[in-house]
Design a protein around this motif. Sequence first.
Motif, PDB file in Angstrom:
ATOM      1  N   UNK A 249       0.874  -1.177   0.000  1.00  0.00           N
ATOM      2  CA  UNK A 249       0.000   0.000   0.000  1.00  0.00           C
ATOM      3  C   UNK A 249       0.909   1.223   0.000  1.00  0.00           C
ATOM      4  N   UNK A 250       0.778   2.031  -1.034  1.00  0.00           N
ATOM      5  CA  UNK A 250       1.621   3.211  -1.203  1.00  0.00           C
ATOM      6  C   UNK A 250       0.811   4.452  -0.865  1.00  0.00           C
ATOM      7  N   UNK A 251       1.052   5.005   0.321  1.00  0.00           N
ATOM      8  CA  UNK A 251       0.438   6.258   0.744  1.00  0.00           C
ATOM      9  C   UNK A 251       1.220   7.379   0.073  1.00  0.00           C
ATOM     10  N   UNK A 252       0.669   7.901  -1.012  1.00  0.00           N
ATOM     11  CA  UNK A 252       1.446   8.719  -1.943  1.00  0.00           C
ATOM     12  C   UNK A 252       1.172  10.210  -1.811  1.00  0.00           C
ATOM     13  N   UNK A 253       2.250  10.970  -1.610  1.00  0.00           N
ATOM     14  CA  UNK A 253       2.186  12.424  -1.680  1.00  0.00           C
ATOM     15  C   UNK A 253       2.543  12.819  -3.102  1.00  0.00           C
ATOM     16  N   UNK A 254       1.544  13.135  -3.895  1.00  0.00           N
ATOM     17  CA  UNK A 254       1.768  13.439  -5.311  1.00  0.00           C
ATOM     18  C   UNK A 254       2.522  14.747  -5.511  1.00  0.00           C
ATOM     19  N   UNK A 255       2.526  15.614  -4.475  1.00  0.00           N
ATOM     20  CA  UNK A 255       3.167  16.918  -4.602  1.00  0.00           C
ATOM     21  C   UNK A 255       4.610  16.909  -4.101  1.00  0.00           C
ATOM     22  N   UNK A 256       5.179  15.724  -3.877  1.00  0.00           N
ATOM     23  CA  UNK A 256       6.585  15.643  -3.506  1.00  0.00           C
ATOM     24  C   UNK A 256       7.260  14.614  -4.411  1.00  0.00           C
ATOM     25  N   UNK A 257       8.463  14.203  -4.107  1.00  0.00           N
ATOM     26  CA  UNK A 257       9.283  13.377  -4.993  1.00  0.00           C
ATOM     27  C   UNK A 257       8.675  12.002  -5.284  1.00  0.00           C
ATOM     28  N   UNK A 258       8.414  11.733  -6.564  1.00  0.00           N
ATOM     29  CA  UNK A 258       7.885  10.422  -6.972  1.00  0.00           C
ATOM     30  C   UNK A 258       8.644   9.839  -8.162  1.00  0.00           C
ATOM     31  N   UNK A 259       9.744  10.462  -8.547  1.00  0.00           N
ATOM     32  CA  UNK A 259      10.470  10.017  -9.738  1.00  0.00           C
ATOM     33  C   UNK A 259      11.030   8.609  -9.585  1.00  0.00           C
ATOM     34  N   UNK A 260      11.201   8.142  -8.369  1.00  0.00           N
ATOM     35  CA  UNK A 260      11.734   6.787  -8.161  1.00  0.00           C
ATOM     36  C   UNK A 260      10.846   5.730  -8.814  1.00  0.00           C
ATOM     37  N   UNK A 261       9.563   6.071  -9.015  1.00  0.00           N
ATOM     38  CA  UNK A 261       8.651   5.115  -9.629  1.00  0.00           C
ATOM     39  C   UNK A 261       8.972   4.866 -11.109  1.00  0.00           C
ATOM     40  N   UNK A 262       9.786   5.724 -11.689  1.00  0.00           N
ATOM     41  CA  UNK A 262      10.163   5.571 -13.101  1.00  0.00           C
ATOM     42  C   UNK A 262      11.447   4.770 -13.264  1.00  0.00           C
TER      43      UNK A 262
END
Length: 307
Positions: A249-262
């Motif tokens: 379960x990924x509690x995701x803050x879309x307004x901070x760093x998410x580039x690791x998902x790429x």
Amino acid sequence: MKKLLIPFLLLLVMLISACGANNEETTTSDTTETEEKSSETITYQSENGPIEVPANPQRVIVLSTFAGNVKALDVNLVGVDSWSKMNPRYELDGVEEVTDESLEKIIELDPDLIIGLSTMKNVDKLSEIAPTVTFTYGKLDYLTQHLEIGKLLNKEKEAKIWIDDFKSRSQAAGEEIKAKIGEEATVSVIENFDKQLYVFGDNWARGTEILYQEMKLKMPEKVKEMALKDGYYAISPEVLNEYAGDYVIFSKNADTETSFQETQTYKNIPAVKNNQVFEVNAKEFYFNDPITLEYQLEFIQKSFLTE
């Protein structure tokens, strides 16, 4: 005829006057009764000893963590902390954002009860404005904490009814999920915040209490080793594979760093490859009050049980 009419009109006027007086007396009585009710107090046994609080609080300020507990018990909020204010699940339009340092603003809001954490500032000054009750985060388990809020707000019965029902529903859902994914399948909860990733133990909100305490789903060994004691543990994206369960379960803050998902590192995690990562808005998932817990339970059931 006129002689008979005059006494009749006088009698009618007297009756109307008497009724008006009665209504006025009743209204005054009702107003007085309401005022007396709002001035009634109870003694709450807080962490720091007994404290007199309103028996029927009307203007509550929550300076950290417990806004959802208060709102779930149908008690009026006039001020909350910034984290609660940004939670769309709480629907706090018209409620002011305050901190433990905005004393003038708090005075203007005229609270009859202030609730916060034991770590907040200016407790003595806040206590001069209104009865102020603090709790130590994590000292009580998440459901006992709600029961304590219920006691504080003179709504212990309502809190207890919800707790018993929620435990029953969560545990039943857990049995369904284990029957589908297997008794040995592992689940981890991660969150991104300020260029950092975190994994969580079994008592740090984000659905962890439901997954691990009520549903008895398994935690990955690495998470158990590093996050169970303190409740959370910071990791880098490069080692996420070591902490990711069969399901995430990924509690995701879309307004901070998410580039690791790429990155290929992330894409090669088994849970990612198997489409067993369930993303949710972190702002709706932070807490463990009844409003948030109901949403978390709904999200978990939908994620695991929907084909």
